[in-house]
Scaffold this motif. Structure first.
Motif, short mmCIF file in Angstrom:
data_model
loop_
_atom_site.label_atom_id
_atom_site.label_comp_id
_atom_site.label_asym_id
_atom_site.label_seq_id
_atom_site.Cartn_x
_atom_site.Cartn_y
_atom_site.Cartn_z
N MET A 172 0.86 -1.19 0.00
CA MET A 172 0.00 0.00 0.00
C MET A 172 0.89 1.24 0.00
O MET A 172 1.42 1.63 1.05
CB MET A 172 -0.92 -0.02 1.22
N ASP A 173 1.02 1.84 -1.16
CA ASP A 173 2.08 2.83 -1.34
C ASP A 173 1.68 3.90 -2.36
O ASP A 173 2.27 3.99 -3.43
CB ASP A 173 3.35 2.08 -1.80
N PRO A 174 0.65 4.72 -2.05
CA PRO A 174 0.24 5.73 -3.02
C PRO A 174 1.31 6.79 -3.28
O PRO A 174 1.23 7.52 -4.26
CB PRO A 174 -1.00 6.35 -2.38
N ALA A 181 -13.16 0.69 2.11
CA ALA A 181 -12.60 1.34 3.31
C ALA A 181 -11.14 0.92 3.52
O ALA A 181 -10.61 1.12 4.61
CB ALA A 181 -13.43 1.00 4.54
N PHE A 182 -10.55 0.34 2.51
CA PHE A 182 -9.14 -0.06 2.55
C PHE A 182 -8.88 -1.18 3.57
O PHE A 182 -7.74 -1.38 3.99
CB PHE A 182 -8.21 1.13 2.83
N ASN A 183 -9.92 -1.88 3.96
CA ASN A 183 -9.73 -3.07 4.80
C ASN A 183 -9.66 -4.30 3.91
O ASN A 183 -10.13 -4.28 2.75
CB ASN A 183 -10.90 -3.22 5.78
N LYS A 202 -11.78 -7.28 8.44
CA LYS A 202 -12.35 -6.63 9.62
C LYS A 202 -13.84 -6.91 9.76
O LYS A 202 -14.37 -7.02 10.87
CB LYS A 202 -12.08 -5.12 9.52
N LEU A 227 -2.06 -2.50 16.28
CA LEU A 227 -2.96 -1.94 15.28
C LEU A 227 -4.02 -1.09 15.97
O LEU A 227 -4.91 -1.61 16.63
CB LEU A 227 -3.62 -3.07 14.47
N PHE A 228 -3.90 0.22 15.82
CA PHE A 228 -4.87 1.16 16.34
C PHE A 228 -5.20 0.86 17.82
O PHE A 228 -6.35 0.74 18.22
CB PHE A 228 -6.14 1.15 15.49
N ASP A 247 9.36 1.52 12.32
CA ASP A 247 7.92 1.80 12.42
C ASP A 247 7.14 1.00 11.38
O ASP A 247 7.65 0.69 10.29
CB ASP A 247 7.65 3.28 12.15
N VAL A 248 5.87 0.74 11.70
CA VAL A 248 4.93 0.29 10.68
C VAL A 248 4.67 1.48 9.76
O VAL A 248 4.36 2.57 10.22
CB VAL A 248 3.60 -0.18 11.32
N GLU A 249 4.82 1.29 8.46
CA GLU A 249 4.65 2.41 7.53
C GLU A 249 3.44 2.24 6.62
O GLU A 249 3.16 3.11 5.78
CB GLU A 249 5.93 2.58 6.70
N ALA A 250 2.73 1.12 6.74
CA ALA A 250 1.52 0.89 5.97
C ALA A 250 0.82 -0.32 6.56
O ALA A 250 1.45 -1.08 7.31
CB ALA A 250 1.85 0.65 4.49
N PRO A 251 -0.45 -0.55 6.24
CA PRO A 251 -1.12 -1.73 6.80
C PRO A 251 -0.48 -3.04 6.31
O PRO A 251 -0.38 -4.00 7.07
CB PRO A 251 -2.55 -1.60 6.28
#
Lengths: 140, 522
Positions: free
Chosen positions: B106-108, B178-180, B294, B441-442, B517-521
């Motif tokens: 996931m890398d826009p 929702a990008f899940n 999810k 995660l969150f 760090d986590v940089e994307a899901p």
């Protein structure tokens, strides 16, 4: 809504760090993955490394509080708030916090991850040794 | 000329999906033949049960704590070591074709090299990397990437866009609006991530990976030494193999897996005997990691869905086996067979109905932890076929590649070359394998540390969102092969638990500092 915050300490004075963050057009120079930023008043349009333009609304650019806030208005988000705070630690160094609040949740992580990486790049640039002066006054 | 290495990985494949491991659904004659000629490992264990950390372990020969990819979404640091680079530096031609996933998808922003490479094409003398070099990146001269469908910026997606644009929309949409991870069901049963894909078989990524591997091999000189990592994206969900192949396995004929208690009350009793996040996920009350859809509630899983998921998974395993057979034919056509080592494995398993669950997560049981691993040494090495029962890890692959190439393992590698048989394993101390899980995660943090040793699997839970640090799991793999009876805290095995925990903490690698760090899901 999900909230992602990244922060790090930069061994440079707060005003020097703020000089970069407070200039909205300077973003591509320290944010990997953003290759262009066009600023028109309170509107900024960034272009990502894969050519995606994303419009933003600048909400806060407060040099006294050293706070920059903006909102992505691109369709990738239902809602978004980006906040960058620069804190003077009183010893010639700064703490920079970059918060991303966004819906949907995974997008907060995508953007927040990129923001965290950008802070590392900003620190790398600011903490890089200045080029040594050559004897003739030019750069070595 | 030395020995050449064909390293074959799949994604999220269970141990029991191969015929040589007792599987009965998928026909896998090619891998079965390699196992009969070589070494089959009965207790191969990953160092992480998700993709990015596990694949990074294969490349670096290090545990996740050491290489730093502690969860999906954490990019492998650019200065991480690479066994491909070591082989490259010793004269090997090196390639990775298929799924890499050392960096997030996931890398826009287009920040990650893997996502940018397809835009710059495959490097050649006439078309080098953007910086003017002809490779390598992470030690590979040649990279062509694919993942589970047509989305994204990887080489396979671009190939489809260029040659078969009508196929773009045929795949399952793996991410929802929702990008899940998508929970949408399909097929006849409505199982999540099941989809009828009308794509012709020869456009599907399994055959593309084999085709591109053959093309790279054909570009080599016959005297070249080479290391080729052929990495199939299947049988990872979505379960959307070409519809033309679904006739191979009729879901109605699929027996329910031994690990799937079809009686709901029994399922829930088993889950309740495990640490609480098992049941919380089952009920839809807690999703601890991004990899699980999810919006999907495991308690809704039906017998028909389990059958259909297993049927489609078996179809995907058969297609992989046939694709590997084509590559081995190409190797033979070059006259290389006698000098080629083939290693077949996967990055982690799949729950596939075990305990009423699908996909993966912080659940260190055989569905996710027992992997297929087969090493067919080059026939010129005249190795004796064997079955190894001692535990081995994916961390042992990198030194194995070095041994095959006749070079010393690097000091940064944490495993040792795979044993040739149980006697060799005993002599060289293959006693324990370690596995890690760290997810945050969150606000939901789950941390597991696991040791596999002496026929036991012992998992200690560290403090997190739902655990206070006292919980754990302890299973006797011989007496309880389905891991249904959690012996953690059982006074009858208190000494075993104490000994395993002491060994676990004694051998725990230190976390890389600072922790990336986590940089994307994902």
């Amino acid at each position: 809504m999900a909230s992602v915050r990244r922060s790090l300490r930069i061994a440079r004075p707060a005003e020097e760090v703020w000089a970069r963050i407070g200039d909205p057009a300077d973003l591509p120079s320290w944010f990997p993955g953003i290759v262009d930023a066009q600023v028109d008043g309170s509107t900024r349009v960034i272009t990502t490394g894969i050519g995606i333009p994303m419009p933003e609304e600048i909400l806060t650019n407060d040099a006294l509080a050293r706070r920059f806030q903006y909102r992505l208005t691109a369709p990738i988000v239902a809602s978004h708030l980006g906040t960058i705070d620069v804190f003077d630690l009183g010893d010639g160094t700064s703490l920079v916090a970059y918060a991303t609040d966004a819906t949907p949740d995974p997008v907060a992580l995508i953007i927040g991850g990129a923001c965290g990486n950008a802070l590392h790049e900003l620190r790398r640039q600011l903490e890089a040794p200045a080029p040594a002066a050559a004897p003739n006054g030019g750069e070595a | 000329m030395g020995r050449k290495i064909l390293f074959v990985t799949t994604d999220q494949q269970r141990y029991d999906t191969l015929g040589c491991n007792g599987g009965t659904l998928a026909r896998t004659p090619v891998v079965d033949a390699l196992a009969a000629q070589g070494i089959r490992y009965e207790r191969a264990v990953p160092q992480s049960v998700v993709c990015m950390p596990s694949r990074s372990t294969m490349l670096t020969g290090q545990h996740p704590s050491t290489h730093g990819v502690w969860m999906n979404g954490v990019p492998l640091p650019v200065d991480a070591p690479s066994v491909a680079a070591r082989l490259h530096d010793h004269g090997y031609r090196t390639a990775l074709v298929g799924k890499a996933h050392f960096e997030p998808f996931m890398d826009p922003f287009g920040r990650f090299t893997e996502n940018r490479l397809s835009g710059s094409g495959s490097p050649t003398a006439d078309n080098p990397w953007a910086d003017g070099r002809i490779g390598p990146h992470r030690g590979f001269d040649h990279l062509e990437f694919a993942t589970h469908g047509a989305a994204g910026m990887l080489h396979y997606a671009r190939w489809l866009q260029q040659h078969h644009p009508e196929a773009i929309g045929m795949f399952y949409r793996t991410i929802d609006a929702a990008f899940n991870v998508n929970a949408e069901g399909g097929g006849a049963s409505g199982a999540p991530q099941v989809h009828d894909n009308p794509i012709p078989r020869d456009w599907y990524h399994t055959d593309w990976v084999a085709d591109r591997t053959i093309a790279w091999l054909d570009s080599l000189a016959v005297e070249d030494d080479w290391f080729c990592w052929m990495s199939f994206p299947d049988p990872h969900h979505p379960w959307d193999p070409p519809a033309s192949e679904l006739h191979r396995v009729d879901p109605a004929e699929v027996p329910l897996p031994a690990g799937y208690p079809s009686d709901r009350a029994e399922r829930e009793r088993l889950l309740d005997a495990k640490p609480r996040h098992w049941r919380q996920w089952y009920d839809g009350d807690l999703v601890a990691n991004y990899e699980a859809p999810k919006e999907w509630v495991p308690a809704t899983l039906t017998d028909a869905q389990v059958r259909e998921v297993n049927a489609r998974n078996a179809v995907e395993c058969e297609l992989i086996d046939e694709a590997l057979g084509r590559v081995l034919q190409a190797v033979a056509a070059r006259g290389w067979t006698d000098d080629v080592d083939v290693i077949f494995t996967t990055d982690h398993g799949e729950l596939q109905g075990d305990f009423g669950l699908l996909f993966k997560g912080p659940y260190h049981v055989d569905g996710l932890m027992r992997l297929p691993l087969v090493w067919r040494p080059a026939p010129s090495a005249a190795a004796t076929p064997a079955v190894v029962t001692h535990p081995v890890g994916l961390v042992d692959l990198a030194p194995t590649f070095c041994e095959i190439a006749g070079i010393e393992p690097a000091s940064w590698m944490e495993g040792q070359a795979l044993p040739a048989d149980d006697g060799d394993a005993a002599t060289r101390g293959f006693e324990r394998v370690l596995t890690e899980w760290d997810s945050e995660l969150f606000g939901v943090a789950v941390h597991l540390r696991t040791i596999t040793r002496d026929g036991w699997v012992c998992t200690a839970y560290q403090p997190g969102y739902v655990h206070d640090g006292t919980e754990g799991e302890l299973y006797d793999l011989a007496d309880d092969p389905l891991q249904r009876v959690n012996r953690w805290g059982d006074p009858a095995v208190a000494g075993i638990q104490r000994d395993l925990l002491a060994d676990l903490w004694d051998h725990q690698p230190a976390m890389r500092s600072p922790r990336p760090d986590v940089e994307a899901p994902v």
